[in-house]
Write an enzyme that holds these catalytic residues in place. Structure first.
Site, PDB file in Angstrom:
ATOM      1  N   ASP A 143       0.855  -1.180   0.000  1.00  0.00           N
ATOM      2  CA  ASP A 143       0.000   0.000   0.000  1.00  0.00           C
ATOM      3  C   ASP A 143       0.890   1.228   0.000  1.00  0.00           C
ATOM      4  O   ASP A 143       1.945   1.250   0.638  1.00  0.00           O
ATOM      5  CB  ASP A 143      -0.987   0.006   1.170  1.00  0.00           C
ATOM      6  CG  ASP A 143      -0.333  -0.019   2.537  1.00  0.00           C
ATOM      7  OD1 ASP A 143      -0.141   1.061   3.129  1.00  0.00           O
ATOM      8  OD2 ASP A 143      -0.010  -1.125   3.017  1.00  0.00           O
ATOM      9  N   GLU A 150      -7.707   5.158  12.109  1.00  0.00           N
ATOM     10  CA  GLU A 150      -6.671   4.963  13.119  1.00  0.00           C
ATOM     11  C   GLU A 150      -6.473   6.157  14.039  1.00  0.00           C
ATOM     12  O   GLU A 150      -5.604   6.135  14.904  1.00  0.00           O
ATOM     13  CB  GLU A 150      -5.351   4.588  12.451  1.00  0.00           C
ATOM     14  CG  GLU A 150      -4.880   5.540  11.363  1.00  0.00           C
ATOM     15  CD  GLU A 150      -3.634   5.036  10.662  1.00  0.00           C
ATOM     16  OE1 GLU A 150      -2.560   5.097  11.291  1.00  0.00           O
ATOM     17  OE2 GLU A 150      -3.740   4.583   9.500  1.00  0.00           O
TER      18      GLU A 150
END
Length: 250
Positions: free
Chosen positions: A38, A126
């Site tokens: 990613d 997050e």
């Protein structure tokens, strides 16, 4: 060390450990899990054309964050991955302090549309921006539902265990595939909301290396083979995963 160097001696041992962790979806003990990275602008300008053929199966690419941020490398990465035959997916970094519907609309306008062989969209959760767990979950669910409506795919949730166990405990989230970050472990520990569902993607290091990328890069595996990854994409292409599919959560 080049963790996924196709001619490196470390590859077999690494894949063996990951195959064991991904065994729940593997059809055979010697079948390798699908491998991916990613990326965002933090990796700079990626040379997708330099990636060894067959060494990378998928790539999650940062598209947006908040209500107006667009990753400066999104276009290069989004088109570059596809040009060399790497299955691509787009992700959004979620800010709980911003309007979730506006964030979802911003993401959908940036990605525009998904091809049938693209991965489902992803929300990266997050941070809390000071939001309560209830407000955070409400915002995440609003983003998920809006993006699913706009792009026709049930999104994936990216998070990590400690954060999810404190803030993402609502069982409604378990209806979405999980991409879990967990480093230096043989297999990830599932957050409570997904305990009976399992994980689909695992980000197992943030310090990998790969041809064409000049900085450390996150490395990932899918919980199954390349063929099972392709089946997962087909299952989710119409939105909610068909419950009879073997790649769906139970």
């Amino acid at each position: 060390m080049r963790l996924f160097d196709p001619i490196g001696a470390s590859l077999a041992a690494t894949l063996c450990a990951l195959c064991l962790a991904a065994g729940a979806h593997a059809e055979a003990a010697d079948e390798e899990p699908a491998r991916g990275i990613d990326v965002s602008h933090y990796q700079g300008r990626i040379r997708w054309d330099l990636m060894p053929a067959g060494s990378l199966h998928f790539a999650f690419i940062k598209a947006t964050g908040g209500t107006h941020r667009v990753d400066p490398e999104f276009d290069n990465n989004w088109h570059g991955a596809r040009e060399v035959g790497i299955t691509r997916g787009a992700y959004h970094f979620f800010y709980a302090g911003d309007d979730p519907i506006a964030q979802a609309e911003h993401f959908a306008r940036t990605v525009i549309s998904l091809r049938p062989d693209d991965l489902p969209p992803v929300i990266d959760v997050e941070i809390t921006d000071g939001a309560t767990p209830e407000a955070l979950v409400d915002g995440v669910l609003a983003w998920l539902r809006t993006v699913e409506n706009r792009l026709g795919r049930r999104p994936i949730v990216y998070t990590y265990h400690a954060f999810a166990n404190q803030y993402l405990v609502d069982p409604r989230l378990s209806g979405y595939p999980l991409w879990i970050a967990a480093y230096d472990v043989r297999q990830p520990v599932l957050p409570a909301a997904w305990d009976d569902r399992g994980w689909h993607f695992w980000q197992h290091t943030h310090n990998g290396s790969f041809s064409g990328v000049n900085t450390p890069v996150d490395l990932n595996v899918f919980n199954g083979s390349l063929g099972q990854l392709q089946q997962f994409i087909r299952d989710y292409a119409g939105g909610a995963c068909p419950p009879e599919s073997p790649s769906c959560p139970p």
